[in-house]
Design a protein around this motif. Structure first.
Motif, PDB file in Angstrom:
ATOM      1  N   GLY A  42     -82.076 -46.102 -16.664  1.00 31.74           N
ATOM      2  CA  GLY A  42     -81.200 -47.257 -16.844  1.00 31.74           C
ATOM      3  C   GLY A  42     -79.795 -47.075 -16.327  1.00 31.74           C
ATOM      4  N   ASP A  43     -79.547 -46.042 -15.526  1.00 24.14           N
ATOM      5  CA  ASP A  43     -78.195 -45.811 -14.998  1.00 24.14           C
ATOM      6  C   ASP A  43     -78.187 -45.706 -13.474  1.00 24.14           C
ATOM      7  OD1 ASP A  43     -79.586 -43.466 -14.813  1.00 24.14           O
ATOM      8  OD2 ASP A  43     -78.032 -42.192 -15.663  1.00 24.14           O
ATOM      9  N   GLU A  60     -70.230 -43.635 -21.050  1.00 17.78           N
ATOM     10  CA  GLU A  60     -70.637 -43.978 -22.413  1.00 17.78           C
ATOM     11  C   GLU A  60     -71.277 -45.375 -22.431  1.00 17.78           C
ATOM     12  OE1 GLU A  60     -67.184 -45.472 -24.991  1.00 17.78           O
ATOM     13  OE2 GLU A  60     -66.172 -44.213 -23.498  1.00 17.78           O
ATOM     14  N   GLY A  61     -72.052 -45.640 -23.482  1.00 21.73           N
ATOM     15  CA  GLY A  61     -72.684 -46.943 -23.612  1.00 21.73           C
ATOM     16  C   GLY A  61     -74.146 -46.814 -24.001  1.00 21.73           C
ATOM     17  N   GLU A  62     -74.854 -47.946 -24.023  1.00 26.72           N
ATOM     18  CA  GLU A  62     -76.265 -47.953 -24.376  1.00 26.72           C
ATOM     19  C   GLU A  62     -77.119 -48.039 -23.114  1.00 26.72           C
ATOM     20  OE1 GLU A  62     -76.988 -51.128 -27.111  1.00 26.72           O
ATOM     21  OE2 GLU A  62     -76.333 -49.959 -28.842  1.00 26.72           O
ATOM     22  N   TYR A  63     -78.181 -47.237 -23.072  1.00 26.89           N
ATOM     23  CA  TYR A  63     -79.083 -47.195 -21.932  1.00 26.89           C
ATOM     24  C   TYR A  63     -80.513 -47.382 -22.410  1.00 26.89           C
ATOM     25  CZ  TYR A  63     -75.095 -45.198 -19.452  1.00 26.89           C
ATOM     26  OH  TYR A  63     -73.865 -44.989 -18.890  1.00 26.89           O
ATOM     27  N   GLN A  76     -90.388 -47.674 -24.345  1.00 26.77           N
ATOM     28  CA  GLN A  76     -88.955 -47.855 -24.116  1.00 26.77           C
ATOM     29  C   GLN A  76     -88.163 -47.423 -25.354  1.00 26.77           C
ATOM     30  OE1 GLN A  76     -88.558 -51.520 -21.058  1.00 26.77           O
ATOM     31  NE2 GLN A  76     -88.986 -52.145 -23.127  1.00 26.77           N
ATOM     32  N   LYS A  77     -86.980 -46.912 -25.101  1.00 22.08           N
ATOM     33  CA  LYS A  77     -86.120 -46.488 -26.201  1.00 22.08           C
ATOM     34  C   LYS A  77     -84.661 -46.623 -25.765  1.00 22.08           C
ATOM     35  CE  LYS A  77     -87.556 -43.055 -28.600  1.00 22.08           C
ATOM     36  NZ  LYS A  77     -87.922 -41.691 -29.095  1.00 22.08           N
ATOM     37  N   VAL A  78     -83.815 -47.134 -26.663  1.00 22.79           N
ATOM     38  CA  VAL A  78     -82.389 -47.291 -26.362  1.00 22.79           C
ATOM     39  C   VAL A  78     -81.668 -46.006 -26.756  1.00 22.79           C
ATOM     40  CG1 VAL A  78     -80.279 -48.558 -26.876  1.00 22.79           C
ATOM     41  CG2 VAL A  78     -82.454 -49.784 -26.662  1.00 22.79           C
ATOM     42  N   ILE A  79     -80.922 -45.444 -25.816  1.00 26.26           N
ATOM     43  CA  ILE A  79     -80.137 -44.233 -26.060  1.00 26.26           C
ATOM     44  C   ILE A  79     -78.662 -44.600 -26.026  1.00 26.26           C
ATOM     45  CG2 ILE A  79     -79.608 -41.897 -25.255  1.00 26.26           C
ATOM     46  CD1 ILE A  79     -82.474 -42.247 -26.210  1.00 26.26           C
TER      47      ILE A  79
END
Length: 300
Positions: A42-43, A60-63, A76-79
């Motif tokens: 996601g980056d 920094e942030g949510e991925y 899927q998983k939010v990191i």
């Protein structure tokens, strides 16, 4: 593994001392009967293809991290990545240098200069695993594009030095074979008649040039792509401008690539005019490379 078994996979493992900018995070899948993996972080970094990979996030942030197992089951998983702490001891970060740019398929040397280092873990951003455990090592980057090089010393995953470099695609060399005649003083088969020619078999594969290939240059290709974007040219007509068994590769501004067919349908779907196209041809007048002055994500 059948489809039902694959989608019983509910999660993957995530291990890290903390989830902060620049720190290595280990992602892994230990499910049974798995044989292929695709990790999307996601980056906008490259896809990884191993069951266990190490990755770090530069902001920094949510991925949303996505794993596709056996091309069928998606997890899927939010990191959440936190800001990097300023309280870390700067003297404990590994010290090494990287060049800004290197050439694809050329050997590059890396040397750690950290005081008191007794063990090393080098990662060069292509294999998804530790590439070297030596203080001094060499590496050959096999794919072009931006690479993230990281080094951990003394198993200290809290203090990881991460640097970036860019791998320049290698140029394809055109080798010219000079024809020459050998002076043979005597030919014992000079008066022996040749065997009758064999009939041409139907299953012999020949390289076929498209009927419109002659005179196709970058300007003409831009006009053809404009017709594709307007929906006036189908894929079969588009192929008439290329050699059937030597279709070109498409290289984008960020050094990523795609097939000609993928590019055709991306242009057709986007509907925008393609500008500043350059091409490379071989000795048979076949277009082998199409260079696009936009990034891969502009189309995909």
């Amino acid at each position: 593994m059948n489809s039902g078994d694959e989608c019983n996979i509910k999660e993957f493992q995530v291990d890290a001392p903390s989830f902060k900018v620049g720190e290595l995070i280990i992602f892994s899948d230990a499910s049974k009967k798995s044989h292929s993996w695709r990790w999307y972080f996601g980056d906008n970094t490259q896809i990884s293809f191993r069951s266990k990979v190490a990755h770090s996030f530069m902001e920094e942030g949510e991925y949303l991290v996505k794993l596709i197992v056996n091309n069928e089951c998606t997890i899927q998983k939010v990191i959440t990545i936190l800001p990097k702490e300023n309280s870390l001891d700067k003297s404990k970060f590994p010290k090494f240098r990287v060049p800004g740019n290197v050439m694809q398929d050329e050997e590059v040397e890396f040397v750690d200069r950290t005081d008191g280092a007794k063990s090393w873990e080098w990662r060069f951003g292509e294999s998804g695993k530790v590439d070297s455990f030596d203080e001094k090592c060499t590496y050959v980057f096999t794919t072009p594009g931006k690479k993230v090089v990281s080094l951990v010393v003394n198993n200290d995953y809290k203090h990881v030095t991460i640097k970036e470099l860019f791998v320049i695609p290698k140029k394809k060399e055109v080798i010219k074979v000079e024809k020459y005649k050998s002076a043979i003083p005597w030919n014992p088969f000079k008066n022996v008649p040749d065997a009758p020619p064999e009939e041409e078999k139907d299953d012999v594969v020949k390289v076929v040039k498209g009927p419109e290939i002659g005179g196709t240059d970058a300007r003409k290709l831009e006009d053809i792509l404009e017709s594709v974007a307007k929906g006036k040219t189908n894929y079969e007509s588009f192929l008439k401008h290329f050699c059937k068994y030597n279709l070109p590769i498409v290289i984008y501004k960020d050094a990523k690539t795609s097939s000609l067919k993928e590019f055709f349908y991306a242009v057709k779907k986007k509907g925008d005019k393609v500008k500043n196209v350059t091409i490379q041809k071989d000795g048979e007048d076949c277009i082998r490379v199409i260079n696009i002055d936009k990034k891969h994500k502009s189309y995909f």
